[in-house]
Design a protein around this motif. Sequence first.
Motif, PDB file in Angstrom:
ATOM      1  N   ARG A 121      18.328   2.781 -10.366  1.00  0.00           N
ATOM      2  CA  ARG A 121      17.651   3.347  -9.201  1.00  0.00           C
ATOM      3  C   ARG A 121      16.618   2.372  -8.634  1.00  0.00           C
ATOM      4  N   VAL A 122      16.590   2.244  -7.313  1.00  0.00           N
ATOM      5  CA  VAL A 122      15.670   1.336  -6.634  1.00  0.00           C
ATOM      6  C   VAL A 122      14.577   2.102  -5.895  1.00  0.00           C
ATOM      7  N   LEU A 123      14.958   3.137  -5.153  1.00  0.00           N
ATOM      8  CA  LEU A 123      13.993   3.880  -4.344  1.00  0.00           C
ATOM      9  C   LEU A 123      12.866   4.445  -5.193  1.00  0.00           C
ATOM     10  N   GLU A 124      13.218   4.971  -6.370  1.00  0.00           N
ATOM     11  CA  GLU A 124      12.198   5.567  -7.228  1.00  0.00           C
ATOM     12  C   GLU A 124      11.180   4.537  -7.701  1.00  0.00           C
ATOM     13  N   ARG A 125      11.619   3.300  -7.881  1.00  0.00           N
ATOM     14  CA  ARG A 125      10.691   2.225  -8.269  1.00  0.00           C
ATOM     15  C   ARG A 125       9.721   1.921  -7.131  1.00  0.00           C
ATOM     16  N   ILE A 126      10.265   1.833  -5.913  1.00  0.00           N
ATOM     17  CA  ILE A 126       9.423   1.544  -4.749  1.00  0.00           C
ATOM     18  C   ILE A 126       8.377   2.634  -4.558  1.00  0.00           C
ATOM     19  N   GLU A 127       8.803   3.884  -4.662  1.00  0.00           N
ATOM     20  CA  GLU A 127       7.884   5.011  -4.465  1.00  0.00           C
ATOM     21  C   GLU A 127       6.776   5.004  -5.519  1.00  0.00           C
ATOM     22  N   ALA A 128       7.147   4.792  -6.792  1.00  0.00           N
ATOM     23  CA  ALA A 128       6.161   4.822  -7.873  1.00  0.00           C
ATOM     24  C   ALA A 128       5.156   3.690  -7.748  1.00  0.00           C
ATOM     25  N   LEU A 129       5.626   2.495  -7.425  1.00  0.00           N
ATOM     26  CA  LEU A 129       4.727   1.348  -7.317  1.00  0.00           C
ATOM     27  C   LEU A 129       3.875   1.423  -6.052  1.00  0.00           C
ATOM     28  N   SER A 130       4.402   2.033  -5.006  1.00  0.00           N
ATOM     29  CA  SER A 130       3.612   2.268  -3.809  1.00  0.00           C
ATOM     30  C   SER A 130       2.472   3.237  -4.111  1.00  0.00           C
ATOM     31  N   GLU A 131       2.774   4.284  -4.873  1.00  0.00           N
ATOM     32  CA  GLU A 131       1.740   5.250  -5.270  1.00  0.00           C
ATOM     33  C   GLU A 131       0.683   4.590  -6.153  1.00  0.00           C
ATOM     34  N   ALA A 132       1.081   3.560  -6.917  1.00  0.00           N
ATOM     35  CA  ALA A 132       0.135   2.861  -7.792  1.00  0.00           C
ATOM     36  C   ALA A 132      -0.778   1.916  -7.010  1.00  0.00           C
ATOM     37  N   GLY A 133      -0.496   1.711  -5.715  1.00  0.00           N
ATOM     38  CA  GLY A 133      -1.389   0.911  -4.888  1.00  0.00           C
ATOM     39  C   GLY A 133      -0.794  -0.365  -4.322  1.00  0.00           C
ATOM     40  N   PHE A 134       0.495  -0.627  -4.595  1.00  0.00           N
ATOM     41  CA  PHE A 134       1.127  -1.841  -4.076  1.00  0.00           C
ATOM     42  C   PHE A 134       1.684  -1.579  -2.681  1.00  0.00           C
ATOM     43  N   SER A 135       1.323  -2.435  -1.726  1.00  0.00           N
ATOM     44  CA  SER A 135       1.834  -2.282  -0.360  1.00  0.00           C
ATOM     45  C   SER A 135       3.145  -3.036  -0.165  1.00  0.00           C
TER      46      SER A 135
END
Length: 229
Positions: A121-135
């Motif tokens: 899965r790719v989308l779930e990684r993007i969402e989680a890391l975005s929530e952690a503060g990565f733009s």
Amino acid sequence: GRGQRVTIGFIGAEPFLNRKLLYWAVEYAVSRGKEAGARVGFSITTNGTLLTLEDLDLLRAQSFAVSVSLDGGAEMNDRDRRGRRGESAFELSVERLRPLLQAPGRARIAARATVTRSDLRVLERIEALSEAGFSEVGVSPLRTSPVPGLALEEGDWPVFLDEMVRAAEAELRQLPRQGHLRFSNLAVAIKQLHVGYCKPLPCGAAASYVSVSARGEYFTCHRTVDDPR
């Protein structure tokens, strides 16, 4: 030559395990760049767990491009990346990086997730890391590994492509609300399509970069270090 742009990248294992050499190399490169009239930039790949406030100041002051090795949220990341005593590497990394994420200064920071066949899965990684503060979040598929069962196999690639497309479509849907593309693979692809860019070579080895091993020996690429060929 004068006016030339040179980027020095630090990659490991973990570069901050040899902090003394890293600091010396940066100081030396800046000094030589001034003497030669060349512009020197820096990049580093780190898991973030060893960063000190002094390290963050260095990254800001020298406009480092910082690539943070995190595979997703805590559960996804810690499946394959844990601390020496089994602690959550994700929590430690985000804690150490928080001041830089909140005040990057001249540094540019992005998360880079390694996708293994255990979870494509790719989308779930993007969402989680975005929530952690990565733009900005990018992904790389694992092609080779000393650990059996992690590298992608022939039948995994169509699934991985579908996951990349799913993540890209979701990213485009959120673009009006977000205002920028978080998914760096998609952003790079769109920019290259826009300017009609086609890579003459699959990578810059022997054309635009060279790698130096921890023992000071030169190789074509960080992937070929210690390969006698």
